[in-house]
Design an enzyme around this catalytic site. Structure first.
Site, PDB file in Angstrom:
ATOM      1  N   SER A 239      37.486  48.217  41.164  1.00 34.17           N
ATOM      2  CA  SER A 239      37.027  48.814  42.414  1.00 34.17           C
ATOM      3  C   SER A 239      36.016  47.885  43.059  1.00 34.17           C
ATOM      4  CB  SER A 239      36.390  50.172  42.140  1.00 34.17           C
ATOM      5  OG  SER A 239      35.141  49.965  41.507  1.00 34.17           O
ATOM      6  N   LYS A 240      35.531  48.297  44.215  1.00 38.15           N
ATOM      7  CA  LYS A 240      34.586  47.468  44.974  1.00 38.15           C
ATOM      8  C   LYS A 240      33.362  47.071  44.144  1.00 38.15           C
ATOM      9  CE  LYS A 240      35.279  48.739  49.772  1.00 38.15           C
ATOM     10  NZ  LYS A 240      34.812  49.721  50.730  1.00 38.15           N
ATOM     11  N   ARG A 241      33.017  47.923  43.190  1.00 41.35           N
ATOM     12  CA  ARG A 241      31.874  47.625  42.329  1.00 41.35           C
ATOM     13  C   ARG A 241      32.031  46.273  41.637  1.00 41.35           C
ATOM     14  NH1 ARG A 241      31.563  50.220  37.729  1.00 41.35           N
ATOM     15  NH2 ARG A 241      33.593  51.204  37.925  1.00 41.35           N
TER      16      ARG A 241
END
Ligand code: GLU
Length: 486
Positions: A239-241
């Site tokens: 994910s963007k994390r």
């Protein structure tokens, strides 16, 4: 049989690397078998689908070079067709109207949960014989077979068996008549004559329902391959994390599409210990049956390594096409300076990304405002003034403006001042590029051209005067009246 594959994204966000990998696998499968690759936009979720997302997906596909043979088809353009199929299913007794109220379904669900059962519709309206209750707009449910099993021979996961008694009667049309996701996929895969469905394995549980519906429609189900998801370095879903996940973000960050494709094809698939795959090699060697069934972890360093490989080894013409885009973003017109191919040849060894290469090449095309503070403090010292002045004069008189002659002059001037080359090259570099890192100084000056080089040397000399308070008269002024050739 002609192989027909499809990529069917829902336009609810950007094209992410997981989607791109699925698209790549579908595309490769079609290309390998001389088949067709279809792009279908699954935009029936009107609340979450956006035009920007459609554009982002199309843009991402184009940038990756995953060209489609048919489409893009939009599900929102096919509502009449879905209605027609629903009517047929109702007519043939393969679907039925369900009048159950939300309250009834809530109670049913709560009871099932209390019994620790999987919540599922109990088929209450399946055999409805009475008059429809007044004032209720029904949903339409598919009559799932009550017994037997659905066997999915998945190309990645192998045989997966689902018992029909585990599946319930799926809603295929909401009370407002709009079709639901699993149903539109089925109609489209049938109408588009899709032979191989390659998609994320988050859809594996939908597959038995879809196969049952295809069977009710008299269609032969396609072959399925459910691609495992991509994980971040910490083992959770990418994910963007974990950094960039949007394909277009990779473009902005300076990656070449072939580097990303090469990275994605190796994610969960291998061919001996080969790491570098041209598109042609991918088409020839990729085999969906060999994709691992377990999730693969994303490794940004490896992607960067591949990018560097492609930057170093690709045809400069190809890199120029992509680098121009990055320079454009920095407000640079590549026509306003040296030939981009030559710039690429001197810069390619020292950049891991095209955005880095573009940023490092701006000085060739545009005068910089200020010197890099640290570089200036370190290298622009008063003692460099006479040697830079001498160099300026020598370069002014240079007949041929090519690396070899420039190299000769720089050497000569350094020697005459009892300096080693570095002692002259660094201040010179800061003066002409604004910073202390650039390709070899002779190549840098050659590409920069005589005019720009001399102008920047003049500016550098002025800087010394201002900084050190050296009277201009103490410095021999640049020779005037001679046409400079660059
Ligand atoms: N639209 C679905 C998604 O974006 C894909 C459905 C499919 O490939 O069958 O996840």
């Amino acid at each position: 049989m002609t192989i027909r594959t499809r990529f069917a994204p829902s336009p609810t966000g950007y094209l992410h690397v997981g989607g791109a990998r699925t698209a790549l696998f579908s595309w490769l499968y079609a290309r390998k078998h001389g088949g067709a690759f279809i792009l279908r936009i699954e935009d029936t979720d009107l609340e979450r689908s956006t035009a920007e997302s459609v554009n982002a997906i199309l843009e991402g596909m184009t940038w990756l070079g995953l060209e489609y043979d048919e489409g893009p088809f939009f599900q929102t353009h096919r509502f009449d067709r879905y209605k027609e199929v629903i009517q047929n299913l109702l007519k043939e007794g393969n679907a039925y109207h369900c009048y159950c109220s939300k309250e009834r379904l809530d109670v049913l669900r709560a009871e099932q949960m209390a019994r620790k059962e999987k919540p599922r519709y109990d088929g209450h309206c399946r055999h409805w014989g009475a008059e429809p209750p007044p004032g209720v707009t029904p949903v339409v449910r598919f009559k799932n077979p009550l017994d037997g099993a659905v066997v999915v021979e998945d190309m990645i996961h192998g045989r997966v068996v689902f018992q029909n008694c585990e599946l319930d009667d799926l809603i295929i049309a909401r009370s407002d008549g709009s079709p639901t996701y699993n149903f539109t996929v089925v109609v489209d895969d049938m109408d588009m004559r899709v032979t191989h469905v390659i998609r994320g394995d988050d859809h594996l549980n939908n597959t038995p329902r879809q196969i049952n519906m295809l069977a009710a429609l008299g269609a032969t189900p396609p072959v399925y391959a459910h691609v495992p998801m991509i994980l971040g370095h910490d083992g959770s879903r990418l994910s963007k994390r974990h950094g960039a996940v949007s394909v277009m973000q990779y473009r902005e960050d300076g990656f070449l599409p072939e580097a990303l494709l090469n990275y994605l094809v190796r994610l969960g698939w291998s061919h001996g210990d080969k790491e570098i795959f041209s598109i042609e090699e991918m088409i020839e060697m990729f085999d969906i049956n060999d994709v691992h069934s377990s999730a693969a972890a994303f490794n940004p360093e490896k992607l960067l390594w591949l990018n560097q490989h492609y930057i170093k080894s690709s045809d400069p013409e190809h890199i120029a096409h992509h680098l121009s885009w990055h320079l454009g973003r920095l407000g640079i017109d590549p026509a306003s300076g040296p030939d981009l191919h030559e710039v690429i040849k001197v810069q390619r060894e020292r950049a891991k990304t095209l955005s880095e290469m573009a940023a490092n090449s701006v000085f060739f095309y545009r005068d910089f405002e200020i010197y890099d503070e640290k570089a200036a403090a370190k290298h622009l010292k008063a003692e460099s003034l006479p040697v830079l002045q001498a160099l300026r004069d020598a370069l002014f008189g240079l007949a041929d403006w090519v690396p070899a002659t420039i190299h000769g002059v720089v050497h000569q001037v350094a020697e005459a001042h009892g300096l080693n080359l570095g002692k002259l090259a660094q201040p010179l570099r800061v003066v002409v590029t604004g910073r202390d890192v650039s390709p070899p100084i002779d190549q840098t000056l050659a590409l920069l051209g005589r005019d720009r080089t001399l102008k920047r040397l003049d500016r550098g000399l002025k800087y010394f005067h201002e900084k050190e308070g050296v009277p201009a008269s103490a410095i021999s002024s640049p020779k005037a009246g001679r046409e400079s050739k660059s």
